[in-house]
Design a protein around this motif. Sequence first.
Motif, PDB file in Angstrom:
ATOM      1  N   LYS A   1      57.877  14.319  25.856  1.00 50.86           N
ATOM      2  CA  LYS A   1      58.714  14.738  26.979  1.00 50.86           C
ATOM      3  C   LYS A   1      59.447  13.468  27.373  1.00 50.86           C
ATOM      4  CE  LYS A   1      55.697  18.204  26.933  1.00 50.86           C
ATOM      5  NZ  LYS A   1      55.948  19.497  26.298  1.00 50.86           N
ATOM      6  N   ALA A   2      60.714  13.360  27.017  1.00 50.86           N
ATOM      7  CA  ALA A   2      61.376  12.066  27.146  1.00 50.86           C
ATOM      8  C   ALA A   2      62.846  12.229  27.497  1.00 50.86           C
ATOM      9  CB  ALA A   2      61.231  11.258  25.856  1.00 50.86           C
ATOM     10  N   LEU A   3      63.380  11.170  28.097  1.00 53.19           N
ATOM     11  CA  LEU A   3      64.800  11.099  28.427  1.00 53.19           C
ATOM     12  C   LEU A   3      65.461  10.067  27.505  1.00 53.19           C
ATOM     13  CD1 LEU A   3      67.057  11.970  30.444  1.00 53.19           C
ATOM     14  CD2 LEU A   3      66.450   9.944  31.782  1.00 53.19           C
ATOM     15  N   TYR A   4      66.494  10.531  26.806  1.00 59.11           N
ATOM     16  CA  TYR A   4      67.257   9.652  25.914  1.00 59.11           C
ATOM     17  C   TYR A   4      68.699   9.557  26.421  1.00 59.11           C
ATOM     18  CZ  TYR A   4      63.452  10.036  22.492  1.00 59.11           C
ATOM     19  OH  TYR A   4      62.241   9.975  21.863  1.00 59.11           O
ATOM     20  N   ARG A   5      69.435   8.605  25.873  1.00 57.02           N
ATOM     21  CA  ARG A   5      70.852   8.551  26.194  1.00 57.02           C
ATOM     22  C   ARG A   5      71.660   8.299  24.928  1.00 57.02           C
ATOM     23  NH1 ARG A   5      71.735   2.934  29.676  1.00 57.02           N
ATOM     24  NH2 ARG A   5      71.465   1.462  27.932  1.00 57.02           N
ATOM     25  N   VAL A   6      72.866   8.857  24.941  1.00 52.84           N
ATOM     26  CA  VAL A   6      73.805   8.743  23.821  1.00 52.84           C
ATOM     27  C   VAL A   6      75.104   8.170  24.377  1.00 52.84           C
ATOM     28  CG1 VAL A   6      75.221  10.064  22.189  1.00 52.84           C
ATOM     29  CG2 VAL A   6      72.818  10.668  22.541  1.00 52.84           C
ATOM     30  N   PRO A   7      75.719   7.172  23.738  1.00 52.73           N
ATOM     31  CA  PRO A   7      76.998   6.645  24.230  1.00 52.73           C
ATOM     32  C   PRO A   7      78.077   7.734  24.237  1.00 52.73           C
ATOM     33  CG  PRO A   7      76.030   5.157  22.618  1.00 52.73           C
ATOM     34  CD  PRO A   7      75.236   6.424  22.555  1.00 52.73           C
ATOM     35  N   VAL A   8      78.780   7.809  25.360  1.00 46.26           N
ATOM     36  CA  VAL A   8      79.878   8.772  25.445  1.00 46.26           C
ATOM     37  C   VAL A   8      80.921   8.486  24.365  1.00 46.26           C
ATOM     38  CG1 VAL A   8      81.830   9.493  26.883  1.00 46.26           C
ATOM     39  CG2 VAL A   8      79.543   9.297  27.884  1.00 46.26           C
ATOM     40  N   SER A   9      81.054   7.231  24.000  1.00 50.96           N
ATOM     41  CA  SER A   9      82.051   6.857  22.982  1.00 50.96           C
ATOM     42  C   SER A   9      81.779   7.513  21.638  1.00 50.96           C
ATOM     43  CB  SER A   9      82.083   5.331  22.816  1.00 50.96           C
ATOM     44  OG  SER A   9      80.804   4.844  22.413  1.00 50.96           O
ATOM     45  N   GLU A  10      80.516   7.934  21.411  1.00 53.47           N
ATOM     46  CA  GLU A  10      80.182   8.577  20.141  1.00 53.47           C
ATOM     47  C   GLU A  10      80.363  10.095  20.181  1.00 53.47           C
ATOM     48  OE1 GLU A  10      76.425   7.441  18.519  1.00 53.47           O
ATOM     49  OE2 GLU A  10      76.735   5.303  18.857  1.00 53.47           O
ATOM     50  N   LEU A  11      80.682  10.611  21.348  1.00 53.04           N
ATOM     51  CA  LEU A  11      80.883  12.060  21.448  1.00 53.04           C
ATOM     52  C   LEU A  11      82.306  12.405  21.022  1.00 53.04           C
ATOM     53  CD1 LEU A  11      78.970  12.868  24.767  1.00 53.04           C
ATOM     54  CD2 LEU A  11      78.178  13.109  22.409  1.00 53.04           C
ATOM     55  N   VAL A  12      82.527  12.289  19.750  1.00 52.67           N
ATOM     56  CA  VAL A  12      83.826  12.610  19.137  1.00 52.67           C
ATOM     57  C   VAL A  12      83.586  13.811  18.223  1.00 52.67           C
ATOM     58  CG1 VAL A  12      85.743  11.800  17.750  1.00 52.67           C
ATOM     59  CG2 VAL A  12      84.507  10.188  19.225  1.00 52.67           C
ATOM     60  N   PRO A  13      83.935  15.008  18.661  1.00 57.35           N
ATOM     61  CA  PRO A  13      83.560  16.203  17.907  1.00 57.35           C
ATOM     62  C   PRO A  13      84.344  16.382  16.614  1.00 57.35           C
ATOM     63  CG  PRO A  13      84.963  16.795  19.756  1.00 57.35           C
ATOM     64  CD  PRO A  13      84.671  15.332  19.904  1.00 57.35           C
ATOM     65  N   ALA A  14      83.662  16.928  15.638  1.00 56.09           N
ATOM     66  CA  ALA A  14      84.292  17.356  14.398  1.00 56.09           C
ATOM     67  C   ALA A  14      84.364  18.874  14.399  1.00 56.09           C
ATOM     68  CB  ALA A  14      83.501  16.855  13.201  1.00 56.09           C
ATOM     69  N   GLU A  15      85.176  19.403  13.505  1.00 60.92           N
ATOM     70  CA  GLU A  15      85.386  20.852  13.446  1.00 60.92           C
ATOM     71  C   GLU A  15      84.089  21.552  13.024  1.00 60.92           C
ATOM     72  OE1 GLU A  15      88.309  24.043  11.147  1.00 60.92           O
ATOM     73  OE2 GLU A  15      88.631  21.877  10.967  1.00 60.92           O
TER      74      GLU A  15
END
Length: 723
Positions: free
Chosen positions: A643-657
Amino acid sequence: MLKPRHLVAITAALLATTASVTAAEYFNRIASFPVALNNPDAEAGVENSAEIITATEDGMTLVYSNALLGGIGFVDITDPTAPKAAGFVALDGGPTSVTVIGGKALVTSDTTEDFTAPTGYLSVIDIATKTIETTCDLGGQPDAIAKNADASLIAISMENQRNEDLNDGVIPQLPSGNITFFDVADGTVDCGTMRVTELAGVADFAGEDAEPEYTDFNSLNELAVTLQENNHIVILNGETGAIINDFSAGSVDLEGIDATEDGRLSFTESQPGRKREPDAVQWLDENRIIIANEGDYEGGSRGFTIFHKDGTELYESGPSMEYIAAQLGHYPEGRSDAKGVEPEGMEVGTFGETKFIFVNQERSSLVAIYKDTGDVPEYWQSVPSGLGPEGALAIPSRNLYVTANETDLSPDGLAGAHVMIFELSESEPAYPQIMSDLDAGGKPIGWAALSGAVGDAEKPGILYAVSDSAFSEAYIYEIDATAKPARIVKKTVVTRNGVPAQKLDLEGITLDGEGGFWLASEGDTAKLTPHALYHVNADGEIEDEIAYPAALLAGETRSGSEGVAKIGDTLWIAIQREWKDDEKGFVKLVSYNLETEEWGAVRYPLEAAPEGGWVGLSEITVHGDYAYIIERDNQIAGKAALKALYRVPVSELVPAELGGELPTVTKELVRDLVPDLAANNGYVVDKVESFAVDAAGNGFVITDNDGVDDSSGETFFWSIGAL
């Protein structure tokens, strides 16, 4: 019916338990013991139970009955914060009750195979050696056992219970029950001293079939007995067995209750003339008794009542305990038409100069605690108690209160039966951590199943949360997290065309930047519930619905949206588990651009799944340069690992099709939430479902109690501080 001022007083008491600046004493849970630890060799998946509980005279060892495994278990509480398995004694039949005299455990067991010819016996077990020394044939089916003040006498309620599958359980069903007495000398029971007081013909209802339930002695050797199905109370002379008095338990006109199982918490209905049908009974002093009105046959008034032993009614709680449970998110809506919170076990204990009343609520899994004032009981606090608390035990010499929780859901992969230990000390209550206010009509804002949350953009400490499919209506709750406990101050129904919206399973909420919200609903094609996004205004009215595209739904499974966050013009949705087109160990973070209406996704790498379980996502929240994600396994109690909280850089949220190769984001552990959950001293719950960041940058975590369905009802709400 409670008047509004009484409801306000209850709410004030609830808040006062966590706002006290004086050195008041409260009960807090300090440990939880899984009873399966006493049966390590039992076949996996076999149900355990802990029903009636008592303790050795030094208060160092607990003894509980386990009818499902056919024996009694022992728990060493020399250190009450670290209870240890101390053995198990197997018995023939199913133990129904236990008491301790000296170094002996006295256990009643039911061996009935034919309801028309009930059988059972009494065992005397040496606690030190765990050996059975004596057995006495009881000539019927026993229920409860009680000892008098000087331990020279025991009384057993011989219920000779009815067959509930015969004629829908209609009574009378002979044989009738009785009270059986034995003399005790030096902890030894002489079977030859057995004497019986017949109770047939005493009650006004179905008198020929008396079904005694609970018993309790006062200091005068007077025995109070509840005849639950007969809705009657009998007072006996313990020494002679003679009936001193008997009277009906009466009925209550219940108003302002939730009496319909419709997936809503309304508290606008009534049940007139509801028979009390008491289960547990306890003496408050030499003249007053208190009963827990569970109901069984055709009643149950959902509260407790105090009587003088002459039959005069002194106090009736009405639905007040249910209102408290509703404010704490523990009201069991699935029991609305029957017994509500279902008060069952009960205990009275004097701690110092204060006499406390403990009322175990089987269906809400709460214990309501009151101070005995000699007049109207003073509500003090409620504590959470695992699943289905039945057995109740006060150990004032050690400032302890103990519950035995009979419900075991481990065969279904859920929580097992536990013994839970609470300590009275100068401290603030650790529970509740979140509760609701009263609504405009003076009734509790009923709530449960918080499944997603978001912080207000401007007001520090203000959050908004949604409920999942536990209710037939979907709700948006406003939470004031600056209060302690946090308070739900408003509940808004999500509507479509002016009526409550159907087919929603809300699991995520985010601000739309215009005073309204975007909501993510987890779909289930089998139930015709769509995977979709919903745009609602501040009043909860749906203004726009966005279905997921075919390219995404081609791989759908039941485990869909579990959170939504907004970055600029793009909504990001966390998909809980792998869909059919995902590589094992990876799930999608799906994007939807509100301006271009384009869909896309990235891949999120999951931690390894535990044996026999799975790992998935439960929330996504954006703050600053990071998207914060809750990742958890589906395991509970001793099996819970992630049961954990992680974080992802917003800069990596670049969606592909969708349908093509998706980029994989990197993640960083922010906080292991298991220690936070374990600090509540119960078992680690499975569903950590919400994470929100308020306007001041503080993070808040919330668990989902599943609407008190196959759950202890416990909701944990805490802040991890500034991010």
